[in-house]
Design a protein around this motif. Sequence first.
Motif, short mmCIF file in Angstrom:
data_model
loop_
_atom_site.label_atom_id
_atom_site.label_comp_id
_atom_site.label_asym_id
_atom_site.label_seq_id
_atom_site.Cartn_x
_atom_site.Cartn_y
_atom_site.Cartn_z
N LYS A 242 58.66 41.09 15.53
CA LYS A 242 58.88 42.41 16.12
C LYS A 242 57.53 43.06 16.41
CE LYS A 242 62.22 45.17 14.74
NZ LYS A 242 63.04 46.16 13.97
N LEU A 243 57.39 43.61 17.61
CA LEU A 243 56.15 44.23 18.05
C LEU A 243 56.41 45.66 18.51
CD1 LEU A 243 54.96 41.25 20.28
CD2 LEU A 243 54.10 41.78 17.99
N PRO B 263 51.75 35.96 19.22
CA PRO B 263 52.76 36.29 18.22
C PRO B 263 53.68 35.11 17.95
CG PRO B 263 53.46 37.10 20.36
CD PRO B 263 52.10 36.49 20.56
N GLU B 264 54.52 35.26 16.95
CA GLU B 264 55.49 34.22 16.59
C GLU B 264 56.85 34.55 17.23
OE1 GLU B 264 54.71 31.56 14.78
OE2 GLU B 264 52.65 32.24 14.43
N ILE B 265 57.63 33.52 17.48
CA ILE B 265 59.00 33.74 17.95
C ILE B 265 59.76 34.53 16.88
CG2 ILE B 265 61.15 32.64 18.70
CD1 ILE B 265 58.84 32.16 20.60
N PHE C 218 50.20 45.20 22.48
CA PHE C 218 51.28 45.06 21.51
C PHE C 218 50.69 45.23 20.12
CE2 PHE C 218 53.78 41.85 24.36
CZ PHE C 218 54.09 42.88 25.24
N GLU C 219 51.33 46.03 19.30
CA GLU C 219 50.88 46.26 17.93
C GLU C 219 51.71 45.41 16.98
OE1 GLU C 219 50.67 49.92 14.67
OE2 GLU C 219 51.13 50.33 16.79
N GLN D 173 46.17 42.45 23.36
CA GLN D 173 45.95 43.13 24.63
C GLN D 173 46.74 42.43 25.74
OE1 GLN D 173 44.29 46.01 24.84
NE2 GLN D 173 43.81 45.89 22.64
N ILE D 174 47.45 43.21 26.54
CA ILE D 174 48.24 42.67 27.64
C ILE D 174 47.54 42.99 28.96
CG2 ILE D 174 50.47 42.73 28.84
CD1 ILE D 174 50.50 41.42 26.02
#
Length: 247
Positions: A90-91, A85-87, A52-53, A61-62
Amino acid sequence: MAYETKALFRDDAYLSTAEGVVVAINERGGIVLDQTNFYATSGGQPGDIGHFERADGSAIQIAATVTGETKNEIIHIPGEGQAMPEIGEKLVLHVDWPRRYRLMRMHTACHLLSVICPFPITGAAVGEEESRVDFDLPDASFTRENVTERLMEMIRENTPVTTRWISDEELAANPGLIKSKNVRPPMDSGRIRLVVIGEDGAVDSQPCGGTHVSETQEVGEIHIGKIEKKGRENRRFRIRFGSVPLF
């Protein structure tokens, strides 16, 4: 609480990049998005990996993608030590495309094999280098050579591979569409996704939620590496990329 993720891969298996918004992070650190192009492990096909960027250009990394409480809840598992990431963030979602594409080719080859061997399927697993399909098959006349030859004939015909949706009632009225002996497709959503090979399913139609190529030629060179006896009436076919080895 179960969340529902829009599965973009069901309508476009070639969507290697997409955008998604974080809607939840579960107690194990799994990331749930409003929509995703990452396939979740199901039906013998492994889930996607990739990254995810974030807006600042950094990457998460997933390492795996799985389903949650329902098939519609898709959970992305970050690799060890990754930032979270935060709730609401946007990724940009980047699937490991070379790996996914190999799995798409393999999964399509498994469908073609089920046409050549029209017997109940007792198990299957799709892999990057080798896949297996187990059939309730009493007939031992199938050989590596003749099945490989028929597979390559079907691949070279370059038949289109598409998807369409039918209702639970349509599936119930056409039980022959189900090839698996032990696993039935979920019938609580009101609709079932069919993978269709050939015009109007002239070659094959069967329920499947996996990802596939758009025409059989994309499968490429493939062969049966081994046929194993796994019981009195059970045969395991191992499918591998490349031509049949000389030795």
